[in-house]
Design an enzyme around this catalytic site. Structure first.
Site, PDB file in Angstrom:
ATOM      1  N   HIS A 356       0.809  -1.232   0.000  1.00 37.91           N
ATOM      2  CA  HIS A 356       0.000   0.000   0.000  1.00 37.91           C
ATOM      3  C   HIS A 356       0.832   1.266   0.000  1.00 37.91           C
ATOM      4  CE1 HIS A 356      -3.881  -1.961   1.017  1.00 37.91           C
ATOM      5  NE2 HIS A 356      -3.099  -2.836   1.622  1.00 37.91           N
ATOM      6  N   LYS A 534      -8.760  13.399   4.824  1.00 37.94           N
ATOM      7  CA  LYS A 534      -7.815  12.277   4.797  1.00 37.94           C
ATOM      8  C   LYS A 534      -6.811  12.531   5.900  1.00 37.94           C
ATOM      9  CE  LYS A 534      -7.046  13.479   0.409  1.00 37.94           C
ATOM     10  NZ  LYS A 534      -7.144  12.293  -0.411  1.00 37.94           N
ATOM     11  N   ARG A 535      -5.934  11.562   6.180  1.00 39.78           N
ATOM     12  CA  ARG A 535      -4.883  11.826   7.153  1.00 39.78           C
ATOM     13  C   ARG A 535      -4.065  13.033   6.712  1.00 39.78           C
ATOM     14  NH1 ARG A 535      -4.355   7.953  11.480  1.00 39.78           N
ATOM     15  NH2 ARG A 535      -2.400   8.973  11.971  1.00 39.78           N
ATOM     16  N   LYS A 540       0.213  14.567   0.987  1.00 39.38           N
ATOM     17  CA  LYS A 540      -1.178  14.776   0.562  1.00 39.38           C
ATOM     18  C   LYS A 540      -1.475  16.256   0.315  1.00 39.38           C
ATOM     19  CE  LYS A 540      -2.770  10.665   3.100  1.00 39.38           C
ATOM     20  NZ  LYS A 540      -3.462   9.758   2.159  1.00 39.38           N
ATOM     21  N   THR A 642      -8.919   6.078  -1.855  1.00 38.69           N
ATOM     22  CA  THR A 642     -10.253   5.479  -1.996  1.00 38.69           C
ATOM     23  C   THR A 642     -11.311   6.547  -1.745  1.00 38.69           C
ATOM     24  OG1 THR A 642      -9.959   4.707   0.279  1.00 38.69           O
ATOM     25  CG2 THR A 642      -9.706   3.066  -1.466  1.00 38.69           C
ATOM     26  N   LYS A 646     -15.047   7.597  -3.569  1.00 37.22           N
ATOM     27  CA  LYS A 646     -16.308   7.880  -2.859  1.00 37.22           C
ATOM     28  C   LYS A 646     -16.900   9.205  -3.314  1.00 37.22           C
ATOM     29  CE  LYS A 646     -14.345   5.305   0.931  1.00 37.22           C
ATOM     30  NZ  LYS A 646     -13.483   5.383   2.122  1.00 37.22           N
TER      31      LYS A 646
HETATM   32  C1  F58 Z   1      -3.203   3.720   2.162  1.00 37.26           C
HETATM   33  N1  F58 Z   1      -2.216   3.377   3.142  1.00 37.26           N
HETATM   34  C2  F58 Z   1      -2.620   4.458   0.983  1.00 37.26           C
HETATM   35  N2  F58 Z   1      -1.527   3.027   5.283  1.00 37.26           N
HETATM   36  O1  F58 Z   1      -1.937   5.622   1.430  1.00 37.26           O
HETATM   37  C3  F58 Z   1      -3.753   4.846   0.051  1.00 37.26           C
HETATM   38  O2  F58 Z   1      -3.256   5.471  -1.102  1.00 37.26           O
HETATM   39  C4  F58 Z   1      -4.538   3.606  -0.339  1.00 37.26           C
HETATM   40  O3  F58 Z   1      -5.688   3.948  -1.044  1.00 37.26           O
HETATM   41  C5  F58 Z   1      -4.958   2.821   0.895  1.00 37.26           C
HETATM   42  O4  F58 Z   1      -3.833   2.533   1.707  1.00 37.26           O
HETATM   43  C6  F58 Z   1      -5.623   1.513   0.551  1.00 37.26           C
HETATM   44  O5  F58 Z   1      -4.856   0.795  -0.363  1.00 37.26           O
HETATM   45  C7  F58 Z   1      -2.509   3.456   4.442  1.00 37.26           C
HETATM   46  O6  F58 Z   1      -3.603   3.820   4.844  1.00 37.26           O
HETATM   47  C8  F58 Z   1      -1.566   3.071   6.618  1.00 37.26           C
HETATM   48  O7  F58 Z   1      -2.404   3.700   7.221  1.00 37.26           O
HETATM   49  C9  F58 Z   1      -0.510   2.250   7.330  1.00 37.26           C
HETATM   50  C10 F58 Z   1      -0.911   2.011   8.765  1.00 37.26           C
HETATM   51  C11 F58 Z   1       0.173   1.292   9.543  1.00 37.26           C
HETATM   52  C12 F58 Z   1       1.538   1.907   9.425  1.00 37.26           C
HETATM   53  C13 F58 Z   1       1.933   2.171   7.993  1.00 37.26           C
HETATM   54  C14 F58 Z   1       0.853   2.877   7.173  1.00 37.26           C
END
Ligand code: F58
Length: 798
Positions: A356, A534-535, A540, A642, A646
């Site tokens: 991811h 988003k975060r 971003k 994602t 939405k």
């Molecule tokens: C997200 N990753 C991607 N990681 O940033 C986003 O582009 C993608 O759409 C989504 O995954 C689904 O594929 C993400 O959310 C984390 O939150 C991890 C949590 C644990 C530590 C490392 C990052």
């Protein structure tokens, strides 16, 4: 073949069942029941309706001895469940009517449910959408994860700065789960490894118990239900009586406190590899429990472990469960006497890994010493896996290197398939993070573009549009989102256009009421709702959005009589508690909002809001009301996104870069219905090589020197004029995410957006085409594709 849908109760029957639970499960009478009591009673009554289809699905899976899918994920960002369950059972009207018969306000009761926030962001929410689709498609599957006592922290603002407090969703009873005290596994840590007479044995120094909690996940129309099994950590010995008898009461409860630590909190870091021993233990804890559980289930069917890969597909959601490879090998070899080499082959046949992220700092690596200390047997097995990988591929890529155990390389080598989450991302995975392994194992990396569940992200969260779709294209679309194509023929129909616009306006009014009630915030429903949720992360680029807002504010003040389009800028999102720069950006957004929102010269034209504590529920309120979706990451950094899907599904237009799934969204909706700007991924890389690129971009910009001057001089932080000096200096000196390089293109595109929004008919037509053309982004499509390309299983319900 599908499972017969049990006849659902009518409202009077459901009303009786709610009262029954209120009396006998909650121990309350109607007169004294609180909102919580009503919410629990309603949830339990709905849960009852899930149990029969759940049993039927389980029985059917056992009878058919088919292949099962196991989705291992450290995170499941679920949100609320009452409406989700009611909708999937087709009982939302019945539930509402039953509550009304009881004199209860359905909305208030639904809103009482805490979000299950067992995840940080996109990765966790994707896992939740996948569970929904697995059940809807009737694929026999289990989700496996951790039952964190405290989910993602709650965010508050104090004088504009983010403050975190512990989330406490389990403070009240959790309505949806079934505790399974009998399903428990020992999980070991530390200790040593012995070799005697050819048998290798691990003797852990410490042990905890993983105890199961099951939540049924019901699919569309209640035809199939799978299980989300979350593990809670418990001590092997609950209580140290000897200490207690000595009067050492704290010491007596220590075993419990220590064990529980493992499932106590969700790590809130969504960006970096935190490298904490506790996190490694969490990962091993839930992975080992899940592997032990699936092997127990497999053996209970009387099957031979050598055929495991024919019956079991294990999907690793990122590297967090990557220890599944060595754990599976350990169990097959040490506990069942299979040769290591054969065990590796069997394990690889079962395992697949989803990547991811391309951010190098997010790829998990553990200090070798720590790893060998916590998991001594697995450490040795990884060395054997590495040897086997050298022999098989001739590749020099190491799993253990420079004193670190690299989980990405481990996951890759142990998986028969590795996937990225958007077309662009999967190509970049091949070219960057796993370039050498890609050469060693051509064909192993494939793409599976993410998707979202249309049940939660349209049907449930957007009733006005749902109703319009039902009357316009029929009611098959929630389980077959490609049907949205049928809207295309209505895009030029004035009557439909008016209805589509009215639905958006209803959602905007609903959001306005929600914000008023929640925070007392008053907004202008006629403004363009421009949303970035988003975060908070530098890549971003919330900062770029904010700088654009300040530049626009300057322009409006310079020319108050101009033809301006009123905008409401909405920000939402949390920063990892240790991510200093992200927190600085949050503070700046709030500081800028305070000044701009209080400027009488621009008040009717520009407003910024940043509701605290963004979560799934807030997203469900914001997305249907959005006009403009901000997807502005530095190209090459957002794996997929994602949220972008939405918004488009709910008829918001995107302003975005060629990053992640934006690329595919734009291809689907048509370039003319998408506001593109900015450098491409290749241009980003080239630009970073140019000397002094950020200073040059700032100085060439008609806006940035002024905007950055205002921020640096304390225009927005009068009580602390130097607060943002460092932030501005960094933009001049190391603007790694190219905020300044993309700024002018972004600003200019926003002015095109302004003009487009003033043409209300044209905008609405583009919005209709967005909704009509994004059916492909259903997570049902994604899951069907994993089923075919990775798992080798076929959906039952298609
Ligand atoms: C997200 N990753 C991607 N990681 O940033 C986003 O582009 C993608 O759409 C989504 O995954 C689904 O594929 C993400 O959310 C984390 O939150 C991890 C949590 C644990 C530590 C490392 C990052």
């Amino acid at each position: 073949m599908t499972i017969q849908q049990p006849t659902s109760p009518d409202a009077p029957t459901l009303r009786r069942e709610i009262l029954h639970h209120l009396t006998y499960a909650l121990g309350k009478d109607e007169k004294h029941a609180s909102t919580y009591d009503w919410r629990m009673a309603l949830s339990l009554a709905l849960r009852d309706q899930v149990v029969d289809p759940w049993f039927a699905s389980t029985r059917k899976t056992y009878a058919q001895k088919g292949k099962r899918v196991y989705y291992l994920s450290m995170e499941f960002l679920i949100g609320r469940l009452i409406e989700d369950v009611a909708v999937n059972l087709g009982m939302e009207d019945t539930a509402r009517a039953a509550m009304e018969m009881l004199g209860q306000d359905y909305e208030r009761v639904v809103a009482d449910e805490p979000d299950a926030a067992l995840g940080n962001g996109g990765l966790g929410r994707l896992a939740a959408c996948f569970l929904d689709s697995l059940s809807t498609l009737g694929i026999a599957a289990h989700g496996y994860g951790i039952r964190y006592e405290h989910g993602l922290f709650e965010q508050h603002f104090e004088n504009g700065a983010q403050i975190e407090t512990a989330e406490n969703w389990l403070a009240q009873r959790h309505a949806w789960e079934f505790e399974r005290p009998e399903v428990r596994y020992e999980i070991g840590f530390g200790g040593y490894v012995s070799e005697e007479g050819g048998a290798t044995e691990w003797h852990p120094a410490d042990k905890v118990i993983a105890s199961a909690y099951d939540t049924p996940v019901i699919g569309w129309k209640g035809k199939w239900a799978n299980t989300l099994r979350l593990w809670g950590a418990k001590p092997t010995q609950l209580f140290d009586l000897a200490s207690f008898n000595r009067g050492d009461y704290l010491g007596a409860s220590q075993p419990e406190a220590l064990a529980r630590t493992i499932s106590r909190v969700l790590y809130p870091d969504d960006t970096t590899n935190t490298g904490k021993e506790l996190r490694l233990k969490q990962e091993y804890f839930f992975t080992s429990a899940s592997i032990q559980d699936l092997i127990r289930r497999f053996l209970s069917e009387g099957l031979d472990l050598r055929t495991l890969a024919d019956h079991v597909a294990i999907q690793l959601n990122d590297t967090h469960p990557a220890i599944a490879g060595p754990e599976l090998v350990r169990i097959l070899a040490d506990e069942h006497g299979i040769e290591i080499d054969e065990a590796i082959t069997i394990a690889r046949g079962c395992l697949a890994y989803t990547n991811h992220t391309l951010l190098p700092e997010a790829l998990e690596r553990w200090p070798e010493g720590l790893f060998a200390h916590v998991l001594p047997r697995h450490y040795r097995i990884i060395a054997l896996i590495q040897e086997r990988h050298f022999a098989d591929s001739g590749s020099p890529v190491r799993i253990i290197e420079h004193g670190e155990v690299k989980m990405g390389e481990l996951a890759f080598v142990m998986a028969h398939q590795v996937n990225g989450v958007s077309a662009l991302h999967s190509e970049l995975v091949k070219e960057t993070v796993f370039a050498d392994l890609h050469k060693a194992y051509p064909g192993r990396i494939i793409n599976q573009t993410n998707g979202i569940t249309p049940r939660r992200w349209l049907y449930t969260c957007n009733p006005p549009l749902r109703n319009l779709l039902n009357t316009t294209i029929g009611t098959a679309w929630p389980a077959d989102l490609a049907q949205l194509e049928k809207l295309e023929s209505h895009a030029d129909d004035a009557g439909f256009q008016a209805d589509f616009l009215a639905a958006k306006q209803q959602n905007k009014a609903h959001l306005a009421a929600w914000l008023k009630e929640r925070d007392g915030t008053v907004i202008n429903p006629a403004a363009m709702f421009d949303v970035q949720i988003k975060r908070i992360h530098e890549y971003k680029r919330q900062l770029m959005n904010l700088l654009e807002t300040v530049a626009l504010w300057n322009d409006i003040r310079d020319n108050p009589a101009g033809n301006w389009t009123p905008r409401l800028k909405i920000f939402g999102g949390k920063a990892a508690p240790g991510y200093v720069v992200a927190k600085e950006i949050i503070h700046l957004i709030n500081d800028v909002a305070k000044v701009i929102n209080n400027d009488p010269a621009t008040r009717d034209l520009l407003q910024i809001i940043y509701p605290a504590n963004y979560n799934v529920t807030m997203a469900e309120n914001l997305i249907p009301a959005a006009d403009l979706s901000e997807q502005v990451s530095t190209a090459g950094k957002e794996a997929s996104g994602t949220g972008n899907m939405k918004f488009a599904l709910n008829g918001a237009l995107t302003i975005g870069t060629l990053d992640g799934a934006n690329v595919e969204i734009r291809e689907h909706v048509g370039a003319e219905n998408f506001f593109l700007f900015g450098l491409t991924a290749a241009e980003v890389v080239a630009r970073r090589g140019e000397p002094d690129f950020s200073r040059r971009a700032i100085e060439a910009s008609p806006h940035l020197p002024r905007v950055l001057g205002q921020i640096a001089d304390g225009r927005f932080s009068p009580s602390d004029r130097h607060r943002y000096g460092g932030l501005v200096r960094r933009l001049y000196e190391h603007d790694y995410f190219l905020v300044s390089s993309d700024f002018d293109s972004y600003f200019a595109t926003q002015r095109i957006v302004d003009a487009a929004f003033r043409d209300s008919v044209g905008w609405n037509r583009m919005a209709i085409l967005n909704t009509a053309r994004v059916g492909w982004f259903s997570s049902d499509r994604t899951i069907a594709s994993y089923a075919k390309d990775i798992w080798g299983v076929s959906p039952r319900n298609t």
